[in-house]
Enzyme design. Sequence first.
Site, PDB file in Angstrom:
ATOM      1  N   ASP A 235     -28.227  42.448   4.610  1.00  0.00           N
ATOM      2  CA  ASP A 235     -28.237  41.857   5.957  1.00  0.00           C
ATOM      3  C   ASP A 235     -26.878  41.906   6.630  1.00  0.00           C
ATOM      4  OD1 ASP A 235     -30.959  41.062   6.279  1.00  0.00           O
ATOM      5  OD2 ASP A 235     -30.617  39.610   4.676  1.00  0.00           O
TER       6      ASP A 235
ATOM      7  N   LYS B 193      -8.307  52.430  -0.693  1.00  0.00           N
ATOM      8  CA  LYS B 193      -8.682  51.264  -1.525  1.00  0.00           C
ATOM      9  C   LYS B 193      -7.732  50.095  -1.263  1.00  0.00           C
ATOM     10  CE  LYS B 193      -9.086  49.725  -6.240  1.00  0.00           C
ATOM     11  NZ  LYS B 193      -8.550  49.882  -7.577  1.00  0.00           N
TER      12      LYS B 193
ATOM     13  N   ASN C 144     -27.559  44.334  -2.007  1.00  0.00           N
ATOM     14  CA  ASN C 144     -28.606  43.397  -2.419  1.00  0.00           C
ATOM     15  C   ASN C 144     -29.098  43.799  -3.796  1.00  0.00           C
ATOM     16  OD1 ASN C 144     -28.602  42.065  -0.009  1.00  0.00           O
ATOM     17  ND2 ASN C 144     -30.680  42.640   0.576  1.00  0.00           N
TER      18      ASN C 144
HETATM   19  N1  CTP Z   1     -35.604  44.329   6.638  1.00  0.00           N
HETATM   20  C1  CTP Z   1     -35.162  45.353   7.459  1.00  0.00           C
HETATM   21  N2  CTP Z   1     -33.888  45.355   7.921  1.00  0.00           N
HETATM   22  C2  CTP Z   1     -33.033  44.349   7.612  1.00  0.00           C
HETATM   23  C3  CTP Z   1     -33.488  43.305   6.769  1.00  0.00           C
HETATM   24  C4  CTP Z   1     -34.779  43.322   6.307  1.00  0.00           C
HETATM   25  O1  CTP Z   1     -35.933  46.264   7.743  1.00  0.00           O
HETATM   26  N3  CTP Z   1     -31.795  44.378   8.051  1.00  0.00           N
HETATM   27  C5  CTP Z   1     -36.995  44.339   6.166  1.00  0.00           C
HETATM   28  C6  CTP Z   1     -37.159  44.368   4.655  1.00  0.00           C
HETATM   29  O2  CTP Z   1     -37.279  45.702   4.190  1.00  0.00           O
HETATM   30  C7  CTP Z   1     -38.438  43.585   4.431  1.00  0.00           C
HETATM   31  C8  CTP Z   1     -38.464  42.600   5.583  1.00  0.00           C
HETATM   32  O3  CTP Z   1     -37.579  43.122   6.585  1.00  0.00           O
HETATM   33  O4  CTP Z   1     -39.580  44.398   4.532  1.00  0.00           O
HETATM   34  C9  CTP Z   1     -38.038  41.198   5.228  1.00  0.00           C
HETATM   35  O5  CTP Z   1     -36.785  41.274   4.574  1.00  0.00           O
HETATM   36  P1  CTP Z   1     -36.066  39.957   4.046  1.00  0.00           P
HETATM   37  O6  CTP Z   1     -34.737  40.336   3.463  1.00  0.00           O
HETATM   38  O7  CTP Z   1     -37.022  39.167   3.195  1.00  0.00           O
HETATM   39  O8  CTP Z   1     -35.886  39.108   5.378  1.00  0.00           O
HETATM   40  P2  CTP Z   1     -34.781  39.104   6.479  1.00  0.00           P
HETATM   41  O9  CTP Z   1     -35.427  39.473   7.767  1.00  0.00           O
HETATM   42  O10 CTP Z   1     -33.583  39.897   6.060  1.00  0.00           O
HETATM   43  O11 CTP Z   1     -34.440  37.549   6.518  1.00  0.00           O
HETATM   44  P3  CTP Z   1     -33.684  36.623   5.404  1.00  0.00           P
HETATM   45  O12 CTP Z   1     -32.831  37.559   4.563  1.00  0.00           O
HETATM   46  O13 CTP Z   1     -32.892  35.676   6.218  1.00  0.00           O
HETATM   47  O14 CTP Z   1     -34.762  35.956   4.607  1.00  0.00           O
END
Ligand code: CTP
Length: 391
Positions: A273, A283, A204
């Site tokens: 995610d 590789k 990310n």
């Molecule tokens: N977060 C987490 N673990 C994940 C994804 C997100 O702990 N696998 C945490 C992030 O650190 C943040 C919060 O959840 O504090 C929201 O993260 P965000 O990326 O905005 O949301 P997601 O739950 O991943 O949903 P989306 O990407 O679909 O918006």
Amino acid sequence: MSDKKNIILGITGSIAAYKAVDIARRLMEEGAVVRVVMTGAACKFITPLTFESITGKPVLIDLFSDPFSHINLSKEARLLLIAPATANTINKLSCGIADDLFGNLWLTYEGTVIIAPAMNHRMYCHPSVQKSIRELKSSGVNFVGPVSGSLACGEEGEGRMAAVSTIVEAAIAALTPKDLSKQNILVTAGPTIEPIDPVRYISNRSSGKMGFAIAKAAARRGAKVTLISGPSSQMPPANISFVPVESASEMETAVLKYLPKATSVIMAAAVADFAPSTVNKSKFKKTEISAINLKKTPDILKKVGEKKGKRIVIGFAAETGKNIDNAKNKLKSKNLDLIVLNDISQKGAGFDVDTNIVTIIDNKGKITDYPLMKKIEVANIVLDRMMALKR
Ligand code: CTP
């Protein structure tokens, strides 16, 4: 004594004196008013004009150019920072020898003192210097460094002045009220990286700046801080526990390990995610790959929300657009106390910048918009909101 961050920066005759220019500049960036006092030996290494140009104020060197400068200056100051401090100065200060402006200032000053020694390692180990340091420490003087490394004389050893960032952080922390001294705060920052093969990964976008700013602000305010971060070019502050990780599953393991001791959790990490379902040991050739199968990574914050107990748990929601409903859903589904929404498409709120524009939503649905601010200011607001929930 003034409320302002009035700092006397004392510079003595070491080659590390050139680094004091950066110290003065960075203290001013932190909002400090810096008055420089130099010994005659310091002026052999660097000119007072350099500091006058940086601070916009005359540098004091001579005891007799103004008969009361040593008294007036010390009344105004909240911190005396001596960086670099030579063996000679340390020995003289511990005995209270007042044969120059510096020594006289020392005897009139009653506030907080930080000394950053810089000298050859044999000078540093000399019993007379060690005795002076012990005596100064026992009278409440704080020391930062020295550290081990290569010295200007070409030798290696303990005597190098601590890093400029460590000295500046210690100075600002010394001026910050310690309202978080009973808190143990777990902060996450940066991206995670999910390997495809030994060379490639998916990740990310995240510089880590927001999470590092929260860790720094909390440590300045006296909290014990554990910062768990994915790869970031940010320097962790010296006064926190830093746990570097790479993948989401490593971050999950670290968060769950440190969670029991935490009184609050602030998850600013941009956790990836998705991760490749399998990681290739060697590789891939580009001709070998046409698609990558992905699996979901663990939702770390959701797990923390499930185990939160009495802790305050705060999440971040980076969205394209001010998507209040998405943020509210995350707040609810992850059992959070607060969520900090930032619209990354706005100028000044995206990646790799030192500012942010946030909206904070609490678990009763109250929405507060904040203007464009430095990330360190946003960090302090998040910490204030966290503390307000504890009252
Ligand atoms: N977060 C987490 N673990 C994940 C994804 C997100 O702990 N696998 C945490 C992030 O650190 C943040 C919060 O959840 O504090 C929201 O993260 P965000 O990326 O905005 O949301 P997601 O739950 O991943 O949903 P989306 O990407 O679909 O918006």
